[in-house]
Design a protein around this motif. Structure first.
Motif, PDB file in Angstrom:
ATOM      1  N   UNK A 118       0.804  -1.215   0.000  1.00 58.57           N
ATOM      2  CA  UNK A 118       0.000   0.000   0.000  1.00 58.57           C
ATOM      3  C   UNK A 118       0.839   1.268   0.000  1.00 58.57           C
ATOM      4  N   UNK A 119       2.118   1.171   0.367  1.00 57.09           N
ATOM      5  CA  UNK A 119       2.968   2.365   0.302  1.00 57.09           C
ATOM      6  C   UNK A 119       3.691   2.486  -1.034  1.00 57.09           C
ATOM      7  N   UNK A 120       3.451   1.522  -1.936  1.00 53.99           N
ATOM      8  CA  UNK A 120       4.064   1.576  -3.249  1.00 53.99           C
ATOM      9  C   UNK A 120       5.550   1.306  -3.267  1.00 53.99           C
ATOM     10  N   UNK A 121       6.105   0.760  -2.190  1.00 55.62           N
ATOM     11  CA  UNK A 121       7.544   0.555  -2.087  1.00 55.62           C
ATOM     12  C   UNK A 121       8.056  -0.460  -3.108  1.00 55.62           C
ATOM     13  N   UNK A 122       8.966  -0.013  -3.968  1.00 56.11           N
ATOM     14  CA  UNK A 122       9.592  -0.922  -4.924  1.00 56.11           C
ATOM     15  C   UNK A 122      10.433  -1.961  -4.199  1.00 56.11           C
ATOM     16  N   UNK A 123      11.162  -1.528  -3.151  1.00 54.87           N
ATOM     17  CA  UNK A 123      12.026  -2.450  -2.421  1.00 54.87           C
ATOM     18  C   UNK A 123      11.222  -3.559  -1.762  1.00 54.87           C
ATOM     19  N   UNK A 124      10.092  -3.199  -1.128  1.00 57.66           N
ATOM     20  CA  UNK A 124       9.254  -4.209  -0.485  1.00 57.66           C
ATOM     21  C   UNK A 124       8.677  -5.172  -1.508  1.00 57.66           C
ATOM     22  N   UNK A 125       8.228  -4.638  -2.640  1.00 61.37           N
ATOM     23  CA  UNK A 125       7.663  -5.490  -3.691  1.00 61.37           C
ATOM     24  C   UNK A 125       8.717  -6.435  -4.258  1.00 61.37           C
ATOM     25  N   UNK A 126       9.909  -5.906  -4.503  1.00 58.86           N
ATOM     26  CA  UNK A 126      10.983  -6.738  -5.055  1.00 58.86           C
ATOM     27  C   UNK A 126      11.368  -7.837  -4.073  1.00 58.86           C
TER      28      UNK A 126
END
Length: 283
Positions: A118-126
């Motif tokens: 929900x925060x749009x974090x690329x690092x978290x998604x990756x």
């Protein structure tokens, strides 16, 4: 570790952590009087006495299932070509070569994080995708052992309280059965691989206290002895990991940009077996 109201924060132990969580209310004391610090979504959703503090699946997901597939394919390609996976493949061959290793019929994946945070974090998604790629690669490597050289499917279950419906649809498409919290804990038995990277200690305890698995991949005993203030409640929560540390073979899980930092791989020994030669590897 907390910022201004509504700010997203990063939970870290050694070298930082790439899974982001929203600011939550202060955790209430757990049983025995211990406080559970830095709760993750998984911990908050599963531990008695802790509220969610506003943590929920992304209410406004941006990605379609096709988008998530595309992101995952890119991450899987990166994972499959990494030195981390090459090292892990060799380690798995070493571990499975020991006599009497249990046959794995289930694999439980705890808390990868959402694929559309929900925060749009690329690092978290990756990180979520890379850990999922690692989990799936491990399962594919172990499946041939289940059928005398012929692949026999391992049931794969993932539990993540912050999954959106789209995340769940993606998981189903790639062969991951989604368990609603806390159902996955009850699935762990002596034929199960448990994979949970950078979980909190109470979450590990919930996964391991009923039955020690065939394989556990997560934070090892020495990591908790380094970062955890020990009291009677901490010792109780740590007991299953301490038991594995004494009785299982232990391998240092290779790292990739801190995504698997401080992670160990524990393998149940065969009856009367001495284990693999690399079991003494420090983590």
């Amino acid at each position: 570790m907390t910022g201004e109201e509504g700010e997203w924060n990063q939970v870290g132990r050694k070298h930082g952590r790439l899974r982001h969580i929203a600011k939550a209310s202060k955790p209430k004391p757990a049983a025995g009087g211990a406080n559970v610090a830095c709760p993750t979504p998984t911990t908050l959703a599963l531990e008695p006495g802790l509220d969610l503090g506003g943590l929920r699946p992304n209410p406004n997901p941006e990605f379609t299932v096709s988008d998530i597939h595309r992101h995952h394919e890119a991450a899987a390609q990166e994972w499959n070509s990494s030195d981390c996976w090459k090292s892990l493949q060799a380690m798995l061959l070493d571990a499975t070569a020991a006599e009497g290793r249990p046959i794995i019929t289930k694999a439980v994946f705890l808390g990868p994080g959402p694929y559309d945070p929900s925060n749009g974090s690329f690092a978290a998604r990756r990180t979520a995708h890379m850990q999922t790629a690692a989990f799936r690669s491990i399962v594919r490597t172990l499946e041939p052992r289940n059928g005398n050289g012929r692949a026999a499917a391992i049931r794969c279950v993932v539990q993540e309280p912050c999954f959106t419906p789209t995340d769940k649809e993606f998981c189903a498409a790639v062969g991951l059965e989604v368990a609603e919290s806390p159902a996955a804990f009850a699935l762990v038995d002596e034929a199960t691989l448990v994979f949970g990277i950078h979980m909190e200690l109470p979450t590990y305890h919930r996964a391991l206290c009923g039955c020690l698995p065939a394989v556990f991949i997560g934070a090892g005993l020495d990591e908790w002895q380094t970062v955890k203030d020990f009291d009677s409640a901490s010792a109780r929560l740590l007991a299953p990991i301490a038991e594995m540390d004494a009785a299982f073979d232990k391998f240092a899980f290779p790292d990739l940009n801190y995504m698997f930092s401080s992670t160990a791989m524990y393998w149940r020994r065969g009856a009367g077996g001495d284990g693999a030669e690399s079991a003494s590897t420090d983590v």
